[in-house]
Design a protein around this motif. Structure first.
Motif: not given
Length: 551
Positions: A395-401
């Motif tokens: 599982p890999l997600e992309r989060w906004p900084l």
């Protein structure tokens, strides 16, 4: 909110009178507490929506049901707190059932009190008003606490209802009367004590503590009432906090000497001294349970919790402040969660980068073969080749900084994205697929406007290196932190930080840790024996400890 509980319109009302509710409670399924409590909540919803008069007889029914259902409620609460890693579905069902009971019971008491306030002369419940006021105060405190468990913000209208209940007790002069709220209570309490306990817990519900930690502090406050006072007049030497009973919020720090009729001032100097005495006693060897800290309190982690609580209740000038300010930034980060996923991803990427011919480390199955047979069997070689050819979905997600400091990151997530997020989770992050992974720990979680969540991450300095660990039974010296670790000798993976100035640090599975336990630690080009020393930090499924090289 509680559509999960469906009323059965054609059934006889089990709360019609005291005799009926007593008989009905006895017939609830004894072997299924969840189903039994579900029926209790269904009946409470029906009771609160019946639109009948606020009679003395109906209040007796409500109080009796509350008293008889307490043991079931406490059992469900215990199940929730003992299983922090339960599935999201089970967690949601259990939390909803627990919260719904507190909500409906408190709602019932609040309705009777509002009817009494509107017509005190014609009411027949005057004798029990102090009791149901204190129960309603405790009920709202429980509602707040269980919302803290989910990092939810308490609505202004609920704070105003809590403040209003305390003002009722003040107006009638029974705020300091001490009595047992329930027959099963081991000690007496008062409206003031219940109110102060809810206020003191409010700074701790900001999203930095786990549910078990919040529950532990709430248990401490059950016995610390003599160390706190609530006053209507300001004393600059003693009062660090105030609450405005006309506003829908909890405690706030006093920054200037002010006196307003709606203000109440909380003195925390004595409770802070009590915390200091407890810490000194612990360092002198006193058992935590003898100091009223409960059986769940553990050292050395407990010192951090005591210091965190003391910091939250301290005067403004004595509180620890953020060392490094945050600066707004933009960008998106790739995010991995949990130690096993992080290690597997790092291992896989290392193999891809190096190529199969340059693989230096052995898999756990290969290590086991060598220990059993002295060589790697063809079956194990074949199985490894098949696995290496199959894509591994980690599982890999992309989060906004949102913002960044020298020691941490701030993330804002929308809605229910990444519903697995909670305090104590171990993460690995990077800006670009070609970058190295940086480790971080979720330290704070706060719900903000528009159903967004602000996540505070503490980043770990230094580059993490992947290692394999094989426990050496002959060197076993210590005790495990969890019972489930006994006999768990299969190879596992961990992370070390060779460049850190703090010394040798390793992150491994919680169940693998025991002080003095010896492991064979293998890297790509070397191997050595290490002995685990003191635990430095831990979270959901992981533990950080120091280690020393042996042999």
């Amino acid at each position: 909110m509680f559509g999960f509980f469906k009323r059965k319109k054609n059934d006889e009302d089990p709360l019609s009178d005291l005799k009926t509710v007593s008989r009905w409670m006895q017939n609830l399924p004894a072997g299924d507490i969840y189903s039994a409590q579900e029926q209790v909540v269904q009946s409470l919803i029906q009771f609160n929506h019946a639109g009948l008069g606020m009679s003395k007889e109906r209040l007796q029914v409500l109080m009796h049901l509350d008293e008889q259902a307490r043991d079931m409620q406490f059992s469900l609460c215990g199940q929730y707190l003992r299983n922090p890693r339960m599935s999201k579905v089970i967690e949601s069902r259990l939390w909803t059932a627990i919260h719904a009971f507190y909500w409906e019971i408190t709602r019932g008491y609040h309705a009777f009190l509002m009817d009494f306030v509107a017509n005190p002369g014609g009411s027949k419940i005057q004798a029990v008003v102090p009791t149901i006021t204190a129960r309603a105060l405790r009920g709202f405190a429980d509602i707040f606490k269980w919302r803290y468990f989910r990092y939810e913000k308490v609505e202004e209208k609920l704070w105003l209802r809590l403040h209003n209940l305390y003002r009722i007790s003040e107006f009638d002069g029974f705020q300091n009367n001490r009595f047992k709220l329930y027959p099963s209570d081991t000690s007496s309490s008062s409206c003031t004590e219940e109110y102060v306990q809810a206020l003191l817990l409010s700074p701790l519900g900001a999203g930095s503590l786990t549910p078990k930690q919040i529950e532990m502090v709430d248990h401490w406050l059950d016995n610390w009432s003599e160390h706190t006072t609530l006053d209507a007049s300001f004393d600059a030497e003693r009062h660090y906090y105030l609450v405005d009973t006309n506003k829908g919020q909890g405690l706030r720090h006093i920054r200037a000497g002010v006196n307003e009729p709606t203000y109440r001032y909380l003195a925390t100097d004595q409770v802070l001294e009590h915390l200091r005495q407890i810490e000194r006693a612990l360092k002198s060897g006193a058992a935590p349970v003898t100091l009223g800290l409960g059986e769940e309190f553990r050292l050395p982690d407990g010192y951090d919790l005591l210091q965190y609580v003391a910091n939250e209740w301290a005067p403004v000038g004595e509180r620890e402040r953020r060392v490094s300010p945050r600066q707004p930034v933009q960008g998106r980060w790739e995010v991995l969660r949990d130690l096993s996923s992080i290690c597997n991803r790092m291992s896989r990427e290392s193999e891809i980068a190096s190529g199969p011919s340059s693989r230096q480390t052995l898999s756990p199955d290969e290590i086991l073969d060598i220990k059993l047979y002295g060589f790697v069997t063809e079956r194990t070689k074949s199985a490894y080749q098949q696995r290496s050819q199959q894509p591994q979905e980690i599982p890999l997600e992309r989060w906004p900084l949102h913002d960044r400091s020298d020691t941490g990151l701030g993330i804002v997530l929308q809605g229910e994205d990444s519903d697995w997020v909670k305090v104590g989770k171990l993460l690995a992050l990077r800006m670009d697929p070609g970058d190295i992974w940086h480790l971080a720990i979720i330290r704070r979680l706060t719900r903000i406007e528009n159903n967004q969540r602000k996540i505070g991450l503490q980043t770990l300095n230094g580059v993490a290196q992947l290692v394999q660990l094989q426990q050496e039974q002959a060197h076993e010296l210590g005790y495990a932190v969890e019972d489930g670790s006994y006999g768990n000798t299969a190879p596992s993976m961990g992370l070390i930080f060779p460049e850190l100035e703090q010394g040798n640090l390793i992150i491994l599975e919680t169940a693998r840790y025991a002080h003095g336990r010896v492991f064979q630690m293998m890297q790509q080009t070397s191997e050595r024996y290490i002995r685990l020393e003191s635990a430095r930090d831990k979270g959901d499924g992981w533990l950080m400890a120091t280690y020393a090289t042996v042999g």
